[in-house]
Design a protein around this motif. Structure first.
Motif, PDB file in Angstrom:
ATOM      1  N   ARG A   1      23.171  14.498  35.990  1.00 51.54           N
ATOM      2  CA  ARG A   1      22.414  13.833  36.952  1.00 51.54           C
ATOM      3  C   ARG A   1      20.875  14.502  37.142  1.00 51.54           C
ATOM      4  NH1 ARG A   1      25.078  13.668  42.286  1.00 51.54           N
ATOM      5  NH2 ARG A   1      27.015  14.096  41.434  1.00 51.54           N
ATOM      6  N   VAL A   2      21.249  15.915  37.335  1.00 51.97           N
ATOM      7  CA  VAL A   2      20.156  16.871  37.332  1.00 51.97           C
ATOM      8  C   VAL A   2      19.308  16.874  36.307  1.00 51.97           C
ATOM      9  CG1 VAL A   2      19.303  19.289  37.804  1.00 51.97           C
ATOM     10  CG2 VAL A   2      21.109  18.351  39.028  1.00 51.97           C
ATOM     11  N   ALA A   3      19.832  16.586  34.917  1.00 53.76           N
ATOM     12  CA  ALA A   3      19.263  16.763  33.467  1.00 53.76           C
ATOM     13  C   ALA A   3      18.290  15.398  33.696  1.00 53.76           C
ATOM     14  CB  ALA A   3      19.764  16.821  32.504  1.00 53.76           C
ATOM     15  N   ASP A   4      18.808  14.204  34.068  1.00 58.91           N
ATOM     16  CA  ASP A   4      18.218  13.071  34.134  1.00 58.91           C
ATOM     17  C   ASP A   4      17.158  12.935  34.860  1.00 58.91           C
ATOM     18  OD1 ASP A   4      19.711  11.780  32.186  1.00 58.91           O
ATOM     19  OD2 ASP A   4      21.186  10.937  33.803  1.00 58.91           O
ATOM     20  N   LYS A   5      16.917  13.504  35.953  1.00 60.52           N
ATOM     21  CA  LYS A   5      15.911  13.764  36.996  1.00 60.52           C
ATOM     22  C   LYS A   5      14.733  14.582  36.298  1.00 60.52           C
ATOM     23  CE  LYS A   5      18.677  12.159  40.760  1.00 60.52           C
ATOM     24  NZ  LYS A   5      19.010  11.988  41.849  1.00 60.52           N
ATOM     25  N   GLY A   6      15.092  15.391  35.300  1.00 64.33           N
ATOM     26  CA  GLY A   6      14.047  16.370  34.776  1.00 64.33           C
ATOM     27  C   GLY A   6      14.106  17.738  35.593  1.00 64.33           C
ATOM     28  N   ILE A   7      15.000  18.073  36.169  1.00 65.12           N
ATOM     29  CA  ILE A   7      14.656  19.143  37.024  1.00 65.12           C
ATOM     30  C   ILE A   7      15.194  20.538  35.874  1.00 65.12           C
ATOM     31  CG2 ILE A   7      15.918  20.722  38.660  1.00 65.12           C
ATOM     32  CD1 ILE A   7      14.492  18.286  39.718  1.00 65.12           C
ATOM     33  N   ILE A   8      15.938  20.070  35.117  1.00 66.26           N
ATOM     34  CA  ILE A   8      16.522  21.086  33.861  1.00 66.26           C
ATOM     35  C   ILE A   8      16.181  20.241  32.607  1.00 66.26           C
ATOM     36  CG2 ILE A   8      18.045  22.514  35.152  1.00 66.26           C
ATOM     37  CD1 ILE A   8      20.393  21.364  33.730  1.00 66.26           C
TER      38      ILE A   8
END
Length: 91
Positions: free
Chosen positions: A60-67
């Motif tokens: 989820r965090v990767a999909d949002k571009g956070i990492i």
């Protein structure tokens, strides 16, 4: 301080995004720590369950571009490998 209304709005938006992204990053770090802690306790079912939840959070965090996607893949791979090694060492 921002002089134009556009600059004021951008500052507001930036501040809100920073808060939101910081909370997501914190959630990611906590999930990773929970997996490592469960591995140290050497509890098979708990480790697998926590890993499943952490994988979801990492995605989820990767999909949002956070990492970056590659960083997410690296974390998931290392955590999965650690859990599998723990399970193999128990047998």
């Amino acid at each position: 301080m921002a002089n134009t209304s556009q600059a004021r709005k951008r500052a507001r938006q930036s501040s809100e995004r920073n808060k939101h992204n910081s909370s997501l990053r914190s959630m990611l770090r906590t999930a990773i720590k929970r997996v490592t802690q469960s591995i140290q306790t050497k509890d098979k079912s708990t480790s697998e369950d926590v890993l499943r939840k952490a994988t979801s959070i990492i995605d989820r965090v990767a999909d949002k571009g956070i990492i970056h996607k590659n960083k997410a893949a690296r974390h998931k791979s290392r955590l999965t490998m650690s859990v599998k090694n723990m399970l193999l060492n128990q047998q």
